[in-house]
Design an enzyme around this catalytic site. Structure first.
Site, PDB file in Angstrom:
ATOM      1  N   ASP A 104       0.790  -1.242   0.000  1.00 37.69           N
ATOM      2  CA  ASP A 104       0.000   0.000   0.000  1.00 37.69           C
ATOM      3  C   ASP A 104       0.819   1.287   0.000  1.00 37.69           C
ATOM      4  OD1 ASP A 104      -2.596  -0.960  -0.289  1.00 37.69           O
ATOM      5  OD2 ASP A 104      -2.634  -1.636   1.786  1.00 37.69           O
ATOM      6  N   ASP A 154      -7.397  -3.917  -5.031  1.00 36.80           N
ATOM      7  CA  ASP A 154      -7.073  -2.628  -4.420  1.00 36.80           C
ATOM      8  C   ASP A 154      -5.739  -2.073  -4.932  1.00 36.80           C
ATOM      9  OD1 ASP A 154      -8.314  -4.698  -2.922  1.00 36.80           O
ATOM     10  OD2 ASP A 154      -8.302  -3.515  -1.091  1.00 36.80           O
TER      11      ASP A 154
HETATM   12  N1  GLY Z   1      -7.452  -1.639   0.641  1.00 38.04           N
HETATM   13  C1  GLY Z   1      -8.108  -2.215   1.728  1.00 38.04           C
HETATM   14  C2  GLY Z   1      -9.567  -1.901   1.769  1.00 38.04           C
HETATM   15  O1  GLY Z   1     -10.107  -1.361   0.821  1.00 38.04           O
HETATM   16  O2  GLY Z   1     -10.162  -2.201   2.786  1.00 38.04           O
END
Ligand code: GLY
Length: 392
Positions: free
Chosen positions: A105, A165
């Site tokens: 992330d 994501d």
């Molecule tokens: N990227 C983690 C979520 O959307 O919860």
């Protein structure tokens, strides 16, 4: 009942005036929040409407710094800029000391804090920190399968997978290539989105949340959910990450084949919205369900539609802009917080995670604010009132 585009068009659209008022209210709440959240960050989600103060950990702190940059751009008040720069120093420390960065992330964390700082103020320390973050993300690239491994130690068999994501973490790699002239970062991002779209997009245009890759052959193996209701359902936020993720990669790569992918993922999202246009946390649920909503999924999708509309032909651009403005109207009216006494967040009615029989999540942040919902809501409003230059 399935929505049609004509049904969505019957709703009012958020215009510049309404979005401006909502942005004014949001900036007012952010100003009040500064006392608690300059040296500390708001937790990922609120509890009974209010965020706790945390150190710079988890994947979500960058959203708050992004909110501060948006508030600075809207108000031109240096109080927001100064608070954001203090947080940028914290991100610099975080990446240098490798605090909670063994995951993918880096874009969520560093695009909205450090890349934004560099783009808006020319802060060289922020640029260096963002480049370290891009390098950290590049270290997660697996040639066997051509993807960025989301979680766990790189190469670990039990974590050899990608997640939808991650499409929002690709822009920091495209940006790194632009700013350094080194093509390798963008190449990894391009390979990742190609692999991801091959795996996660189903025939009915819904998406898997996560997809395992065979570590020996590099071939796609099987899809499972992490935060969705079922392995074969469409997690609303995942579908939204798909919408905005494709738009962001299109912005950098201008690969025409992404237009059709964008239409498929977005049209599924629009078709499955409930009557009031605020999605439930998973598209297994529809109008009348007692399950919670995920307002953040709607805000992410609005940003994606507004971004992609810049590159589409007139007819398609109008379709997605008009749909986005109608969802934004619903968000402002039903989820926009105007009262700091009820919550210190900006967008009510989000869901971080909801446990189900087929996922392993515990309920977390159910019918609460979350920092990414706040960020994407404010980004969506900013996009409607100005010709906003992206931090992504
Ligand atoms: N990227 C983690 C979520 O959307 O919860």
């Amino acid at each position: 009942m399935a929505q049609t585009f004509e049904m969505i068009m019957k709703y009012p659209a958020a215009d510049e005036k309404l979005a401006g008022k909502a942005l004014e209210a949001a900036a007012g709440i952010v100003r009040e929040d500064l006392a608690r959240f300059t040296d500390y960050f708001p937790s990922s989600n609120s509890i009974n409407g209010f965020y706790e103060a945390t150190e710079n950990v988890e994947w979500t702190t960058g959203f708050w710094t992004g909110v501060l940059w948006l508030a600075y751009e809207y108000t031109k008040d240096n109080v927001f800029r100064e608070a954001a720069q203090i947080q940028v120093e914290s991100f610099d420390e975080r990446i240098k000391n490798k605090i909670d960065v063994n995951h993918h992330d880096m874009g969520f964390l560093f695009s909205l804090s450090c890349v934004a700082s560099y783009k808006l103020t020319g802060n060289e320390r922020a640029r260096e920190a963002a480049l370290m973050a891009a390098e950290n993300l590049a270290g997660r690239y697996r040639e066997k399968g051509r993807f960025l491994q989301a979680w766990g130690n790189v190469g670990e068999a039990s974590e050899y997978r990608l997640i939808i994501d991650c499409l929002l973490n690709l822009p920091i790699l495209y940006w790194a290539s632009e700013t350094t002239g080194e093509a390798r970062y963008a190449k990894m991002a391009e390979n990742h989105i190609r692999t991801a779209m091959k795996c996660i997009l189903r025939e009915d245009d819904s998406t898997y949340h996560t997809y395992f890759i065979d570590r020996e052959t590099g071939n796609p193996a099987y899809g499972v959910t992490h935060q969705g209701n079922r392995n074969n359902s469409a997690w609303a936020r995942g579908q939204a990450w798909g919408i905005y993720g494709i738009a962001l990669s299109f912005h950098y790569l201008k690969d025409e084949s992404y237009i059709r992918l964008f239409e498929r993922v977005t049209d599924f999202f629009l078709r499955h919205l409930p009557e009031d246009l605020i999605p439930y946390w998973d598209f297994d649920f529809d109008t009348g369900s007692t399950e919670p909503r995920d307002s953040s999924a709607a805000a992410i999708a609005v940003c994606g539609m507004l971004e992609m509309s810049k590159y589409l032909d007139k007819e398609r651009a109008e379709k997605y802009t008009e749909a986005a403005k109608r969802i934004l109207y619903a968000l402002i009216e039903k989820c926009g917080n105007r009262d700091i006494a009820q919550s210190d967040g900006l967008l009510l009615h989000g869901t971080y995670a909801r446990g189900s029989e087929e996922n392993t999540c515990k309920n977390r942040g159910v019918d609460e604010c979350n920092t990414w919902g706040d960020y994407f809501y404010m980004e969506a409003l900013t996009r409607v009132v100005s010709d906003w230059k992206m931090y992504w």
